[in-house]
Structures are given as structure tokens and as C-alpha cells.
Write a protein that holds these residues in place. Structure first.
Motif, PDB file in Angstrom:
ATOM      1  N   ALA A 176      35.519  27.501  40.700  1.00 24.62           N
ATOM      2  CA  ALA A 176      35.983  28.677  39.342  1.00 24.62           C
ATOM      3  C   ALA A 176      35.951  29.996  39.568  1.00 24.62           C
ATOM      4  N   ALA A 177      34.802  29.902  40.405  1.00 28.93           N
ATOM      5  CA  ALA A 177      34.284  31.773  39.937  1.00 28.93           C
ATOM      6  C   ALA A 177      34.793  32.264  41.536  1.00 28.93           C
ATOM      7  N   ILE A 178      35.028  31.451  42.270  1.00 31.03           N
ATOM      8  CA  ILE A 178      36.254  32.225  43.441  1.00 31.03           C
ATOM      9  C   ILE A 178      37.910  32.454  43.132  1.00 31.03           C
ATOM     10  N   GLY A 179      38.008  30.875  43.076  1.00 40.53           N
ATOM     11  CA  GLY A 179      39.132  30.821  42.394  1.00 40.53           C
ATOM     12  C   GLY A 179      40.093  32.164  41.443  1.00 40.53           C
ATOM     13  N   ALA A 180      39.026  32.779  40.369  1.00 47.84           N
ATOM     14  CA  ALA A 180      39.673  33.578  39.535  1.00 47.84           C
ATOM     15  C   ALA A 180      40.059  34.677  39.501  1.00 47.84           C
ATOM     16  N   THR A 181      38.898  35.438  41.210  1.00 44.36           N
ATOM     17  CA  THR A 181      39.192  36.756  41.483  1.00 44.36           C
ATOM     18  C   THR A 181      40.448  36.282  42.023  1.00 44.36           C
ATOM     19  N   LYS A 182      41.237  35.679  42.259  1.00 49.31           N
ATOM     20  CA  LYS A 182      43.088  35.675  42.733  1.00 49.31           C
ATOM     21  C   LYS A 182      43.276  35.758  41.804  1.00 49.31           C
ATOM     22  N   TRP A 183      42.787  35.643  40.060  1.00 51.02           N
ATOM     23  CA  TRP A 183      44.369  35.725  38.819  1.00 51.02           C
ATOM     24  C   TRP A 183      43.572  37.173  37.985  1.00 51.02           C
ATOM     25  N   THR A 184      42.179  37.643  38.817  1.00 50.50           N
ATOM     26  CA  THR A 184      42.166  39.234  37.941  1.00 50.50           C
ATOM     27  C   THR A 184      43.321  39.888  37.601  1.00 50.50           C
ATOM     28  N   SER A 185      43.631  40.131  38.398  1.00 51.15           N
ATOM     29  CA  SER A 185      45.072  41.080  37.705  1.00 51.15           C
ATOM     30  C   SER A 185      46.127  40.453  37.458  1.00 51.15           C
ATOM     31  N   THR A 186      46.341  38.822  36.748  1.00 55.54           N
ATOM     32  CA  THR A 186      47.401  38.575  35.963  1.00 55.54           C
ATOM     33  C   THR A 186      46.627  38.420  34.767  1.00 55.54           C
ATOM     34  N   LEU A 187      45.101  38.290  34.389  1.00 60.19           N
ATOM     35  CA  LEU A 187      44.448  38.701  33.233  1.00 60.19           C
ATOM     36  C   LEU A 187      44.203  40.151  32.517  1.00 60.19           C
ATOM     37  N   GLY A 240      39.235  49.613  43.976  1.00 58.80           N
ATOM     38  CA  GLY A 240      38.036  48.196  43.775  1.00 58.80           C
ATOM     39  C   GLY A 240      37.970  47.326  43.203  1.00 58.80           C
ATOM     40  N   VAL A 241      36.892  46.248  43.745  1.00 60.50           N
ATOM     41  CA  VAL A 241      37.065  45.142  43.271  1.00 60.50           C
ATOM     42  C   VAL A 241      36.279  44.675  41.920  1.00 60.50           C
ATOM     43  N   GLU A 242      35.437  45.268  40.694  1.00 56.54           N
ATOM     44  CA  GLU A 242      34.388  45.230  39.984  1.00 56.54           C
ATOM     45  C   GLU A 242      34.824  44.464  38.767  1.00 56.54           C
ATOM     46  N   MET A 243      36.221  44.361  38.518  1.00 57.76           N
ATOM     47  CA  MET A 243      36.662  43.611  37.710  1.00 57.76           C
ATOM     48  C   MET A 243      37.258  42.721  38.383  1.00 57.76           C
ATOM     49  N   GLU A 244      37.493  42.053  39.446  1.00 61.39           N
ATOM     50  CA  GLU A 244      37.110  40.867  40.456  1.00 61.39           C
ATOM     51  C   GLU A 244      36.045  39.898  39.999  1.00 61.39           C
ATOM     52  N   ALA A 245      35.174  40.580  40.477  1.00 60.16           N
ATOM     53  CA  ALA A 245      33.659  40.160  40.689  1.00 60.16           C
ATOM     54  C   ALA A 245      33.244  40.007  39.356  1.00 60.16           C
ATOM     55  N   MET A 246      33.691  40.668  38.301  1.00 54.75           N
ATOM     56  CA  MET A 246      33.639  40.877  36.498  1.00 54.75           C
ATOM     57  C   MET A 246      33.873  39.337  36.500  1.00 54.75           C
ATOM     58  N   THR A 247      34.781  39.299  36.264  1.00 52.70           N
ATOM     59  CA  THR A 247      35.858  38.217  36.346  1.00 52.70           C
ATOM     60  C   THR A 247      35.481  36.750  36.971  1.00 52.70           C
ATOM     61  N   ALA A 248      34.855  36.925  37.559  1.00 48.45           N
ATOM     62  CA  ALA A 248      34.945  35.303  38.721  1.00 48.45           C
ATOM     63  C   ALA A 248      33.068  35.202  38.662  1.00 48.45           C
ATOM     64  N   ALA A 249      32.093  36.077  37.860  1.00 51.55           N
ATOM     65  CA  ALA A 249      31.033  36.178  36.769  1.00 51.55           C
ATOM     66  C   ALA A 249      31.502  35.227  35.669  1.00 51.55           C
ATOM     67  N   SER A 250      32.068  35.750  34.928  1.00 50.08           N
ATOM     68  CA  SER A 250      32.543  35.076  33.735  1.00 50.08           C
ATOM     69  C   SER A 250      33.221  34.265  33.775  1.00 50.08           C
ATOM     70  N   VAL A 251      33.836  33.557  34.782  1.00 48.92           N
ATOM     71  CA  VAL A 251      34.471  32.376  34.703  1.00 48.92           C
ATOM     72  C   VAL A 251      33.698  31.785  35.785  1.00 48.92           C
ATOM     73  N   ALA A 252      32.339  31.421  36.062  1.00 48.82           N
ATOM     74  CA  ALA A 252      31.421  30.464  36.180  1.00 48.82           C
ATOM     75  C   ALA A 252      30.917  30.209  35.344  1.00 48.82           C
ATOM     76  N   ALA A 253      30.641  31.213  34.420  1.00 45.29           N
ATOM     77  CA  ALA A 253      29.160  31.103  32.919  1.00 45.29           C
ATOM     78  C   ALA A 253      30.279  30.271  32.660  1.00 45.29           C
ATOM     79  N   LEU A 254      31.954  30.193  31.779  1.00 47.46           N
ATOM     80  CA  LEU A 254      32.134  29.627  30.809  1.00 47.46           C
ATOM     81  C   LEU A 254      32.485  28.066  31.867  1.00 47.46           C
ATOM     82  N   THR A 255      32.379  27.652  33.105  1.00 46.88           N
ATOM     83  CA  THR A 255      32.761  26.572  33.653  1.00 46.88           C
ATOM     84  C   THR A 255      32.069  26.177  33.851  1.00 46.88           C
ATOM     85  N   VAL A 256      30.088  26.282  33.846  1.00 42.23           N
ATOM     86  CA  VAL A 256      29.198  26.258  33.677  1.00 42.23           C
ATOM     87  C   VAL A 256      29.643  25.377  32.024  1.00 42.23           C
ATOM     88  N   TYR A 257      29.474  26.458  30.940  1.00 49.89           N
ATOM     89  CA  TYR A 257      29.409  25.915  30.336  1.00 49.89           C
ATOM     90  C   TYR A 257      30.320  24.449  29.412  1.00 49.89           C
TER      91      TYR A 257
END
Length: 175
Positions: free
Chosen positions: A66-77, A127-144
Motif C-alpha cells: 500500500a505504501a509503495i502504491g501510495a507514492t504513485k498517487w500523491t500528485s492525485t491526492l 523533491g519527494v517529501e510528499m511522496e514519502a509522507m503519503t507512503a508512511a501515512s498510507v502504511a499506517a492507515l493500512t495497518v489500522y
């Protein structure tokens, strides 16, 4: 004085309107960012993660995908993010000791904290700061999502940029 000067943001033009930053003239450089998000849970949920015995399967494998996939969707979100070519994503999970856990409150019944970290790499103009933050957030949401049948009171306590490198602003490290 331009709006971007007075607010310290380049996402506003001189009239104060939101706009996507023009990166046409920026040079392509190697860039990386690492972000993390922490989720607190009870011991039963943590045990399901550690043993891989969640009723939905391997929690960390699904969260990593989910985190890996989320990086690819950051610009959409995120409306003003550029679509960036993602060249590498590395996702890690670690259990924190009670002293390392952000906002640890033993009274809330959450004795375990899992940190989800994502490092994203590219060679691009921004930069890719937002992509990294989106990935980390989605990883935590997926754990939830994977554990909500075990512990609906889990809390995602923080999402933060841990480090970044590349570009005009250089290196940042929280650690």
C-alpha cells in the motif's frame, strides 16, 4: 512584495492565488526523502502483526505494498504536487520502546507502537517529501484497516518528515 515572499510559500502567485510551481528551469538532481508514521495499538493487535496471524493475513506485507502504491498517487491526492517519476521506494517497520513512542499514554491501553518508515528516491526537478509522507501515512492507515477487527481504538500518532536530500535546499535530518 509578492504573495510568495510574504507567506514564505511558492504555491501562491503575486495575487494570492494558489498555483502549481513552475519547475521548468530547475535542474534535474538526485533526491531522496524519508518519512515515518507511527501507530499505537493494544498487545493483542501487536501480537497479530508479529506472528502474521491476523485474520486478514500478513499485515506488514499488505501495508508495504500500500505504501509503495501510495507514492504513485500523491500528485492525485495533494492538489499542487507534481507527478514525479518514482525510481525507488523502501518501506520498513519497527516496534518502538515505550520511551521512543510519541505521545505514549499507558492509560489509553495502547502499549505497543509500530513505526512505518518510507524512503522514496528519484532524479527529477522537485523533491519527494510528499511522496514519502503519503507512503508512511498510507502504511499506517493500512495497518489500522488490517487490524481494526482486533483493536478499533488504535491511534495514528504522528506522520513526519525524517530526512531529505537533494535540490536547492540541500539536506534536512530530524534524526
Amino acid at each position: 512584495m509578492s504573495q510568495s515572499d510574504s507567506l514564505g510559500s511558492t504555491h501562491f502567485d503575486d495575487a494570492g492565488n494558489a498555483h502549481m510551481v513552475d519547475i521548468t528551469a530547475k535542474p534535474i538532481t538526485a533526491r531522496a526523502a524519508t518519512a515515518s508514521s507511527a501507530i499505537r495499538m493494544n498487545t493483542t493487535a501487536a501480537q497479530a502483526v508479529r506472528t502474521g496471524n491476523s485474520c486478514k493475513g500478513d499485515v506488514l506485507s499488505v501495508a508495504r505494498l500500500a505504501a509503495i502504491g501510495a507514492t504513485k498517487w500523491t500528485s492525485t491526492l495533494i492538489p499542487l504536487c507534481h507527478a514525479i517519476p518514482i525510481e525507488g521506494v523502501h518501506v520498513e517497520f519497527e516496534w518502538l520502546s515505550p520511551s521512543e513512542s510519541a505521545a505514549n499514554d499507558p492509560a489509553d491501553g495502547h502499549s505497543e507502537t509500530l513505526r512505518c518508515s518510507a524512503t522514496v528516491r528519484t532524479t527529477y526537478k522537485t523533491g519527494v517529501e510528499m511522496e514519502a509522507m503519503t507512503a508512511a501515512s498510507v502504511a499506517a492507515l493500512t495497518v489500522y484497516d488490517m487490524l481494526k477487527s482486533v483493536d478499533r481504538s488504535m491511534v495514528i500518532v504522528e506522520t513526519r518528515l525524517d530526512s531529505k536530500e537533494g535540490g536547492r535546499s540541500g539536506v534536512f535530518s530530524r534524526l
